[in-house]
Design a protein around this motif. Structure first.
Motif, PDB file in Angstrom:
ATOM      1  N   UNK A   1       0.830  -1.205   0.000  1.00  0.00           N
ATOM      2  CA  UNK A   1       0.000   0.000   0.000  1.00  0.00           C
ATOM      3  C   UNK A   1       0.866   1.257   0.000  1.00  0.00           C
ATOM      4  N   UNK A   2       1.911   1.246   0.828  1.00  0.00           N
ATOM      5  CA  UNK A   2       2.811   2.393   0.908  1.00  0.00           C
ATOM      6  C   UNK A   2       3.542   2.611  -0.412  1.00  0.00           C
ATOM      7  N   UNK A   3       3.998   1.525  -1.050  1.00  0.00           N
ATOM      8  CA  UNK A   3       4.731   1.660  -2.305  1.00  0.00           C
ATOM      9  C   UNK A   3       3.860   2.290  -3.396  1.00  0.00           C
TER      10      UNK A   3
ATOM     11  N   UNK B   1      -6.408   5.454   4.144  1.00  0.00           N
ATOM     12  CA  UNK B   1      -7.248   4.368   3.672  1.00  0.00           C
ATOM     13  C   UNK B   1      -7.494   4.507   2.201  1.00  0.00           C
ATOM     14  N   UNK B   2      -7.269   3.430   1.423  1.00  0.00           N
ATOM     15  CA  UNK B   2      -7.425   3.450  -0.024  1.00  0.00           C
ATOM     16  C   UNK B   2      -8.120   2.169  -0.441  1.00  0.00           C
ATOM     17  N   UNK B   3      -8.587   2.102  -1.707  1.00  0.00           N
ATOM     18  CA  UNK B   3      -9.214   0.846  -2.154  1.00  0.00           C
ATOM     19  C   UNK B   3      -8.253  -0.321  -1.937  1.00  0.00           C
ATOM     20  N   UNK B   4      -8.774  -1.380  -1.277  1.00  0.00           N
ATOM     21  CA  UNK B   4      -7.916  -2.518  -0.908  1.00  0.00           C
ATOM     22  C   UNK B   4      -7.376  -3.221  -2.132  1.00  0.00           C
TER      23      UNK B   4
ATOM     24  N   UNK C   1     -15.039  -3.443  -4.116  1.00  0.00           N
ATOM     25  CA  UNK C   1     -14.826  -2.034  -3.816  1.00  0.00           C
ATOM     26  C   UNK C   1     -14.479  -1.755  -2.378  1.00  0.00           C
ATOM     27  N   UNK C   2     -13.984  -2.785  -1.644  1.00  0.00           N
ATOM     28  CA  UNK C   2     -13.636  -2.584  -0.238  1.00  0.00           C
ATOM     29  C   UNK C   2     -12.473  -1.627  -0.123  1.00  0.00           C
ATOM     30  N   UNK C   3     -12.450  -0.925   1.002  1.00  0.00           N
ATOM     31  CA  UNK C   3     -11.360   0.009   1.272  1.00  0.00           C
ATOM     32  C   UNK C   3     -10.517  -0.514   2.423  1.00  0.00           C
ATOM     33  N   UNK C   4      -9.205  -0.231   2.309  1.00  0.00           N
ATOM     34  CA  UNK C   4      -8.325  -0.690   3.387  1.00  0.00           C
ATOM     35  C   UNK C   4      -8.529   0.170   4.619  1.00  0.00           C
ATOM     36  N   UNK C   5      -8.244  -0.429   5.792  1.00  0.00           N
ATOM     37  CA  UNK C   5      -8.347   0.344   7.031  1.00  0.00           C
ATOM     38  C   UNK C   5      -7.177   1.307   7.116  1.00  0.00           C
TER      39      UNK C   5
ATOM     40  N   UNK D   1       0.644   4.079  -2.844  1.00  0.00           N
ATOM     41  CA  UNK D   1      -0.111   5.284  -2.510  1.00  0.00           C
ATOM     42  C   UNK D   1       0.634   6.215  -1.557  1.00  0.00           C
ATOM     43  N   UNK D   2       1.809   5.799  -1.104  1.00  0.00           N
ATOM     44  CA  UNK D   2       2.573   6.662  -0.220  1.00  0.00           C
ATOM     45  C   UNK D   2       2.052   6.640   1.198  1.00  0.00           C
ATOM     46  N   UNK D   3       2.677   7.474   2.029  1.00  0.00           N
ATOM     47  CA  UNK D   3       2.321   7.486   3.450  1.00  0.00           C
ATOM     48  C   UNK D   3       0.900   8.031   3.647  1.00  0.00           C
ATOM     49  N   UNK D   4       0.514   9.031   2.840  1.00  0.00           N
ATOM     50  CA  UNK D   4      -0.826   9.612   2.994  1.00  0.00           C
ATOM     51  C   UNK D   4      -1.905   8.599   2.670  1.00  0.00           C
ATOM     52  N   UNK D   5      -1.710   7.850   1.574  1.00  0.00           N
ATOM     53  CA  UNK D   5      -2.695   6.834   1.226  1.00  0.00           C
ATOM     54  C   UNK D   5      -2.746   5.729   2.258  1.00  0.00           C
ATOM     55  N   UNK D   6      -1.579   5.363   2.809  1.00  0.00           N
ATOM     56  CA  UNK D   6      -1.527   4.304   3.825  1.00  0.00           C
ATOM     57  C   UNK D   6      -2.324   4.704   5.057  1.00  0.00           C
ATOM     58  N   UNK D   7      -2.178   5.961   5.479  1.00  0.00           N
ATOM     59  CA  UNK D   7      -2.790   6.385   6.727  1.00  0.00           C
ATOM     60  C   UNK D   7      -4.226   6.895   6.546  1.00  0.00           C
TER      61      UNK D   7
END
Length: 316
Positions: free
Chosen positions: A63-65, A75-78, A84-88, A67-73
């Motif tokens: 996820x970090x690779x 939440x982005x589409x899993x 269409x689930x989103x990651x926590x 979407x970066x740190x912002x996407x990781x923290x």
């Protein structure tokens, strides 16, 4: 201060899992607050814990690779879900010591380092034990003249103290020593078995030294590499000649003629019939035949007269 996770661990984005672990180990030990009092080390240690927590987890790292740190923290589409689930949202637990302990596997990650340092310091304070070797243990090795003529193999059993595996206790054990006796060995030859004596915690086992002792022989005396055979003869034989038979150590019977007059210092020498030379057993010393002339206890007047005639001592 914001740190990129890869930059925090001083690795590139192609780093393997082993590279990530190696980097965290090195830097976490370097910046741990108990080891590093420099300004900023606590913040760096915290950043290292969060970076390792993310990059050591396959899902978080992916996820970090992407979407970066912002996407990781945020939440982005899993990436590994469906529908269409989103990651926590990722939230670091905020305890870098916990990450450190989990990595090193203990409540006291520096225990091994402290223990090693203490042991090193203690060893420096303790005086070094200088091991000394016990004096050689000397024993006689009694051999017959035949043993020294032909050569042979001898075995002797010794009992010695041997240290047990714990390095502190010991027990008595038997051992067989094998001696290859060489033809021509002489009295006093020393055979050394290195460090076969008693073992001890602070000593070097003594050498066992076997010293050749030659047994007496019923027929021969030895003089260096020569053999001396002594026989008794009558006065008649001494004056008129005779033959003497000698049974050799290798089983031959020598018949030796003596045609000379045997006087008190007379000897008969047979070259090459003595003992083998230890340096070259193909070469041998000599066999020396010595004579003990038996004189008559008394002579009659007639015998004296005849002897005088025979020796040309009769007055004309």
């Amino acid at each position: 201060m914001s740190w990129g996770y890869y930059e925090t661990l001083e690795i590139n984005r192609n780093a393997t899992d082993a590279d990530i672990k190696k980097a965290y180990r090195r830097l976490a030990l370097k910046f741990h607050p108990s080891k590093n009092r420099e300004a900023g080390s606590t913040e760096r240690f915290f950043a290292l814990g969060e970076a390792y927590d993310v990059l050591s987890d396959l899902r978080k790292k992916a996820t970090y690779d992407k979407f970066g740190e912002e996407g990781l923290k945020s939440g982005v589409p899993a990436e590994f879900g469906s529908g269409g689930a989103w990651s926590s949202k990722y939230v670091y637990h905020g305890n870098p010591d916990k990450t450190f302990r989990l990595f090193f596997g203990g409540d006291n990650p520096f225990a091994d380092f402290y223990t090693q340092a203490s042991q090193l310091q203690l060893s420096r304070l303790q005086p070094e034990v200088v091991k000394t070797q016990d004096a050689p243990i000397e024993r006689d090795l009694n051999l017959s003249l035949e043993d020294l003529f032909h050569g042979c193999t001898k075995k002797i059993k010794i009992s010695r103290r041997v240290m047990d595996e714990d390095g502190h206790t010991s027990s008595i054990k038997d051992k067989i020593l094998t001696i290859e006796v060489k033809p021509g060995w002489t009295e006093g030859t020393r055979i050394i078995f290195s460090k076969e004596g008693d073992q001890g915690p602070n000593c070097i086992p003594a050498d066992i030294v076997l010293i050749v002792r030659q047994k007496s022989h019923p027929l021969f005396m030895r003089q260096h590499n020569d053999l001396i055979y002594k026989t008794s003869i009558s006065l008649e034989m001494a004056l008129t000649g005779f033959s003497v038979d000698v049974q050799t150590l290798d089983g031959r019977l020598l018949s030796v003629p003596v045609n000379d007059v045997v006087h008190p210092t007379y000897e008969k020498m047979l070259t090459g019939e003595g003992m083998p030379l230890s340096q070259d057993p193909s070469q041998r010393g000599n066999l020396i035949i010595a004579f003990d002339v038996q004189f008559p206890v008394k002579l009659s007047s007639k015998s004296k007269h005849l002897i005088k005639q025979a020796l040309g001592l009769q007055d004309n």
